[in-house]
Design an enzyme around this catalytic site. Structure first.
Site, PDB file in Angstrom:
ATOM      1  N   TRP A   1       0.800  -1.228   0.000  1.00  0.00           N
ATOM      2  CA  TRP A   1       0.000   0.000   0.000  1.00  0.00           C
ATOM      3  C   TRP A   1       0.830   1.275   0.000  1.00  0.00           C
ATOM      4  O   TRP A   1       0.279   2.367  -0.081  1.00  0.00           O
ATOM      5  CB  TRP A   1      -0.944   0.026   1.208  1.00  0.00           C
ATOM      6  CG  TRP A   1      -0.245  -0.331   2.498  1.00  0.00           C
ATOM      7  CD1 TRP A   1      -0.260  -1.556   3.106  1.00  0.00           C
ATOM      8  CD2 TRP A   1       0.579   0.509   3.309  1.00  0.00           C
ATOM      9  NE1 TRP A   1       0.522  -1.528   4.246  1.00  0.00           N
ATOM     10  CE2 TRP A   1       1.040  -0.273   4.399  1.00  0.00           C
ATOM     11  CE3 TRP A   1       0.975   1.845   3.231  1.00  0.00           C
ATOM     12  CZ2 TRP A   1       1.890   0.226   5.391  1.00  0.00           C
ATOM     13  CZ3 TRP A   1       1.813   2.350   4.219  1.00  0.00           C
ATOM     14  CH2 TRP A   1       2.266   1.551   5.279  1.00  0.00           C
TER      15      TRP A   1
ATOM     16  N   GLY B   1       6.477  -6.408  -0.522  1.00  0.00           N
ATOM     17  CA  GLY B   1       5.766  -6.286   0.756  1.00  0.00           C
ATOM     18  C   GLY B   1       6.712  -6.587   1.892  1.00  0.00           C
ATOM     19  O   GLY B   1       7.933  -6.470   1.749  1.00  0.00           O
ATOM     20  N   SER B   2       6.150  -6.985   3.015  1.00  0.00           N
ATOM     21  CA  SER B   2       6.967  -7.151   4.218  1.00  0.00           C
ATOM     22  C   SER B   2       7.805  -8.427   4.145  1.00  0.00           C
ATOM     23  O   SER B   2       7.480  -9.369   3.414  1.00  0.00           O
ATOM     24  CB  SER B   2       6.058  -7.200   5.440  1.00  0.00           C
ATOM     25  OG  SER B   2       5.232  -8.342   5.362  1.00  0.00           O
TER      26      SER B   2
ATOM     27  N   GLU C   1      10.616  -8.395  -3.231  1.00  0.00           N
ATOM     28  CA  GLU C   1      11.140  -7.086  -2.807  1.00  0.00           C
ATOM     29  C   GLU C   1      10.558  -6.807  -1.434  1.00  0.00           C
ATOM     30  O   GLU C   1       9.364  -6.514  -1.302  1.00  0.00           O
ATOM     31  CB  GLU C   1      10.728  -5.999  -3.814  1.00  0.00           C
ATOM     32  CG  GLU C   1      11.280  -6.209  -5.218  1.00  0.00           C
ATOM     33  CD  GLU C   1      12.792  -6.055  -5.303  1.00  0.00           C
ATOM     34  OE1 GLU C   1      13.387  -5.416  -4.417  1.00  0.00           O
ATOM     35  OE2 GLU C   1      13.382  -6.587  -6.260  1.00  0.00           O
TER      36      GLU C   1
ATOM     37  N   CYS D   1      10.263   1.619   1.645  1.00  0.00           N
ATOM     38  CA  CYS D   1      11.173   0.511   1.981  1.00  0.00           C
ATOM     39  C   CYS D   1      12.614   0.977   2.027  1.00  0.00           C
ATOM     40  O   CYS D   1      13.409   0.471   2.809  1.00  0.00           O
ATOM     41  CB  CYS D   1      11.006  -0.620   0.978  1.00  0.00           C
ATOM     42  SG  CYS D   1      11.201  -0.074  -0.718  1.00  0.00           S
TER      43      CYS D   1
ATOM     44  N   GLU E   1      12.400  -2.461  10.925  1.00  0.00           N
ATOM     45  CA  GLU E   1      11.907  -1.428  10.018  1.00  0.00           C
ATOM     46  C   GLU E   1      10.776  -0.673  10.718  1.00  0.00           C
ATOM     47  O   GLU E   1       9.790  -1.277  11.135  1.00  0.00           O
ATOM     48  CB  GLU E   1      11.381  -2.119   8.753  1.00  0.00           C
ATOM     49  CG  GLU E   1      10.823  -1.177   7.726  1.00  0.00           C
ATOM     50  CD  GLU E   1      10.228  -1.938   6.542  1.00  0.00           C
ATOM     51  OE1 GLU E   1       9.369  -2.809   6.747  1.00  0.00           O
ATOM     52  OE2 GLU E   1      10.617  -1.629   5.401  1.00  0.00           O
TER      53      GLU E   1
HETATM   54  P1  NAD Z   1       2.412  -6.943   3.552  1.00  0.00           P
HETATM   55  O1  NAD Z   1       3.465  -7.981   3.416  1.00  0.00           O
HETATM   56  O2  NAD Z   1       1.583  -6.930   4.757  1.00  0.00           O
HETATM   57  O3  NAD Z   1       1.408  -6.996   2.318  1.00  0.00           O
HETATM   58  C1  NAD Z   1       1.862  -6.918   0.986  1.00  0.00           C
HETATM   59  C2  NAD Z   1       0.865  -7.607   0.084  1.00  0.00           C
HETATM   60  O4  NAD Z   1       0.863  -9.000   0.395  1.00  0.00           O
HETATM   61  C3  NAD Z   1      -0.564  -7.137   0.237  1.00  0.00           C
HETATM   62  O5  NAD Z   1      -1.179  -7.087  -1.016  1.00  0.00           O
HETATM   63  C4  NAD Z   1      -1.215  -8.233   1.073  1.00  0.00           C
HETATM   64  O6  NAD Z   1      -2.582  -8.310   0.811  1.00  0.00           O
HETATM   65  C5  NAD Z   1      -0.480  -9.455   0.576  1.00  0.00           C
HETATM   66  N1  NAD Z   1      -0.427 -10.585   1.521  1.00  0.00           N
HETATM   67  C6  NAD Z   1      -0.560 -10.551   2.868  1.00  0.00           C
HETATM   68  N2  NAD Z   1      -0.446 -11.789   3.377  1.00  0.00           N
HETATM   69  C7  NAD Z   1      -0.238 -12.632   2.344  1.00  0.00           C
HETATM   70  C8  NAD Z   1      -0.027 -14.037   2.241  1.00  0.00           C
HETATM   71  N3  NAD Z   1      -0.016 -14.825   3.305  1.00  0.00           N
HETATM   72  N4  NAD Z   1       0.176 -14.553   1.007  1.00  0.00           N
HETATM   73  C9  NAD Z   1       0.199 -13.770  -0.086  1.00  0.00           C
HETATM   74  N5  NAD Z   1      -0.009 -12.427  -0.042  1.00  0.00           N
HETATM   75  C10 NAD Z   1      -0.217 -11.864   1.158  1.00  0.00           C
HETATM   76  O7  NAD Z   1       3.187  -5.555   3.351  1.00  0.00           O
HETATM   77  P2  NAD Z   1       2.569  -4.083   3.431  1.00  0.00           P
HETATM   78  O8  NAD Z   1       2.367  -3.753   4.864  1.00  0.00           O
HETATM   79  O9  NAD Z   1       1.434  -3.951   2.483  1.00  0.00           O
HETATM   80  O10 NAD Z   1       3.759  -3.218   2.829  1.00  0.00           O
HETATM   81  C11 NAD Z   1       4.773  -2.699   3.574  1.00  0.00           C
HETATM   82  C12 NAD Z   1       6.033  -3.529   3.441  1.00  0.00           C
HETATM   83  O11 NAD Z   1       6.435  -3.595   2.085  1.00  0.00           O
HETATM   84  C13 NAD Z   1       7.212  -2.947   4.170  1.00  0.00           C
HETATM   85  O12 NAD Z   1       7.908  -3.956   4.866  1.00  0.00           O
HETATM   86  C14 NAD Z   1       8.082  -2.393   3.066  1.00  0.00           C
HETATM   87  O13 NAD Z   1       9.455  -2.282   3.372  1.00  0.00           O
HETATM   88  C15 NAD Z   1       7.839  -3.361   1.982  1.00  0.00           C
HETATM   89  N6  NAD Z   1       8.169  -2.751   0.697  1.00  0.00           N
HETATM   90  C16 NAD Z   1       9.264  -3.190   0.027  1.00  0.00           C
HETATM   91  C17 NAD Z   1       9.639  -2.584  -1.165  1.00  0.00           C
HETATM   92  C18 NAD Z   1      10.830  -3.060  -1.948  1.00  0.00           C
HETATM   93  O14 NAD Z   1      10.907  -2.742  -3.125  1.00  0.00           O
HETATM   94  N7  NAD Z   1      11.746  -3.790  -1.341  1.00  0.00           N
HETATM   95  C19 NAD Z   1       8.881  -1.529  -1.659  1.00  0.00           C
HETATM   96  C20 NAD Z   1       7.776  -1.098  -0.941  1.00  0.00           C
HETATM   97  C21 NAD Z   1       7.424  -1.721   0.232  1.00  0.00           C
END
Ligand code: NAD
Length: 480
Positions: A149, A226-227, A246, A280, A379
């Protein structure tokens, strides 16, 4: 936006589900829309649609796919103001940042259009003179694209544009709290004439619909941002599939005694306060030589004090709310943990419910932070600049090496040889000398260093196109 354009988009049709999820404006807590809370069955339908489209899209000539990317870029440009408004409304970033993000999204499609025309295979010599050996690059098939998000337009585009250009089809799961702008981006792709089934959007809880995408046998590859925790789960659940992961970051900005302190403070504050720190590659913490800590902190406080917290749609606002309660609770917990252990709060440090919702957090500067505090170990993902002092280069390097993450690092020094030496030693995907941790452009490689918790693979420019294709060797036995 019409009602049908806020649902799932599967096989070229908008639809909804009986169960829905609210999308909330983080600046005031008001519900602004409801989007489908889809089931695993809906994902199966989307995968079937993507699979049905995959062969024809892969067979579509490269120049036609490139033209489609250009048409999507034009559609995004045409809808720029409306998409930026939706982005700001549901994500919480200020409108100026939202406009920049949408402009970059159009650039991302144009870049993919340019690059796909340059992507080639090889011809290779063989020991056997009777053989002609060549390689071609082919799409992997059906991509599962799962996105967060914090940059809910740009991060999807980092995958969708190369996927479309390389001839893959996609099932895309956006983060629930920014599902509305995902629908807006999907609508732009639809209006550009993207054939049915090439990109399919499914909204819902990640643990349900994201997981269903990851484990589906017809989803041949995964692209996830994501995370770290979710990335680990995906790596396990999708084991064996090609993956771009990522993940999180907590990169230090290292400031040596000979640094230009004005530039270092601007970079540190910029990297911590942009998008309210929900980046990130944000300035995770500042490692500053003990002799410059006082002067650097003065400058950081001045930068923090310039910010105007408020409604992201107001032109005077420079920082909006955090996106959701989970991230807001974490930011407060990290700051409280540091203060409880003796760190000194120089500016901010409080949530500001008086601003309109529980998600506003003051731009914060905190010094005397030590490596064992959560601000340093984890983080934070909020508008906080923690400052940690070091005595010499060896200690700075040791502290940087101790970091669990390896996404992006900044080093400020006038001694470029020292900067390069640090850059070579630190296991991060990016080291910016005399620039902040967030500096990057979309044609350049971006990703986590090996052995750390920031993921694997590289996106950016040709790197994503390469990751989203596989090499096939074709040999010809020559007659005679
Ligand atoms: P998140 O991991 O909670 O969610 C990311 C996505 O994964 C969402 O669409 C979510 O619906 C989906 N998801 C959740 N659980 C899942 C599962 N069990 N299986 C498959 N999909 C699932 O992360 P967030 O809170 O949305 O985003 C923030 C994180 O993203 C931070 O840790 C940030 O550092 C990271 N991020 C990394 C980069 C990069 O390029 N390295 C860029 C932006 C954000």
């Amino acid at each position: 936006m019409s009602k049908t354009e806020t649902g799932n988009y599967i096989g070229g049709r908008w639809s909804t589900t009986a169960e829905t999820m609210p999308v909330v404006n983080p600046a005031n807590g008001e519900t602004i829309a409801a989007v489908p809370r889809s089931s695993r069955e809906t994902v199966n339908e989307a995968v079937a649609a993507a699979r049905a489209a995959a062969f024809d899209w892969a067979a579509t000539p490269v120049f036609e796919r490139a033209a489609m990317c250009m048409a999507i870029a034009a559609a995004i440009d045409a809808g720029r103001e409306a998409i930026a408004h939706t982005l700001s409304l549901e994500q919480g970033k200020v409108l100026a940042e939202a406009r920049g993000e949408v402009a970059k999204a159009a650039d991302g499609f144009r870049l993919a259009a340019e690059l796909i025309k340059q992507m080639g295979g090889q011809t290779l010599p063989a020991e056997d003179p009777g053989k002609l050996v060549m390689t071609i690059r082919q799409p992997r098939g059906v991509y599962g694209v799962i996105t967060p998000w914090n940059f809910p337009v740009n991060i999807p585009v980092e995958y969708l544009a190369p996927a479309i250009a390389t001839g893959n089809s996609v099932v895309w799961v956006p983060a629930p709290s920014t599902a509305l702008v995902a629908c807006a981006l999907m609508a732009a792709m639809q209006s550009a004439g993207l054939p049915a089934g090439v990109v399919n959007l499914v909204t819902g809880e990640g643990a349900t619909v994201g997981d269903a995408v990851v484990v589906h046998p017809d989803v041949t590859a995964i692209a996830f941002t994501g995370s770290t925790a979710t990335g680990r789960q995906i790596a396990e659940r999708g084991a064996g599939k090609p993956m771009l992961l990522e993940l999180g970051g907590n990169g230090p900005l290292i400031v040596f005694e000979d640094a230009d302190l004005d530039a270092a403070a601007a970079a540190a504050a910029g990297g911590a306060f942009f998008n309210a720190g929900q980046v990130c590659a944000a300035t995770g913490f500042v490692l500053a030589h003990a002799s410059v800590v006082d002067r650097l902190c003065e400058r950081l406080v001045a930068r923090a004090a310039e910010h105007v917290l408020g409604n992201p749609l107001d032109s005077a606002t420079t920082m909006g709310p955090l996106n959701n309660a989970k991230v807001a609770a974490k930011v407060l917990a990290h700051v409280d943990d540091a203060v409880a252990q003796g760190a000194l709060l120089l500016h901010g440090g409080r949530a500001r419910p008086d601003m309109g919702s529980d998600l506003f957090f003051e731009p914060t500067v905190v010094r005397d932070v030590t490596p064992d505090m959560r601000l340093c170990r984890e983080e934070t993902f909020g508008p906080v600049v923690p400052v940690v002092a070091f005595q010499d280069e060896a200690e700075a390097l040791a502290l940087a090496l101790q970091n669990a993450y390896g996404l992006s690092v900044g080093v400020f020094t006038q001694d470029i040889s020292r900067g390069i030496a640090m850059a070579k030693r630190i296991p991060a995907g990016i080291v910016n000398i005399n620039a902040g941790t967030t500096w990057w452009e979309i044609h350049l490689p971006f990703g986590g260093g090996s052995g750390k918790q920031s993921g694997m693979g590289r996106l950016g420019g040709m790197h994503t196109l390469e990751a989203m294709t596989e090499i096939k060797m074709i040999t010809v036995t020559l007659p005679g």
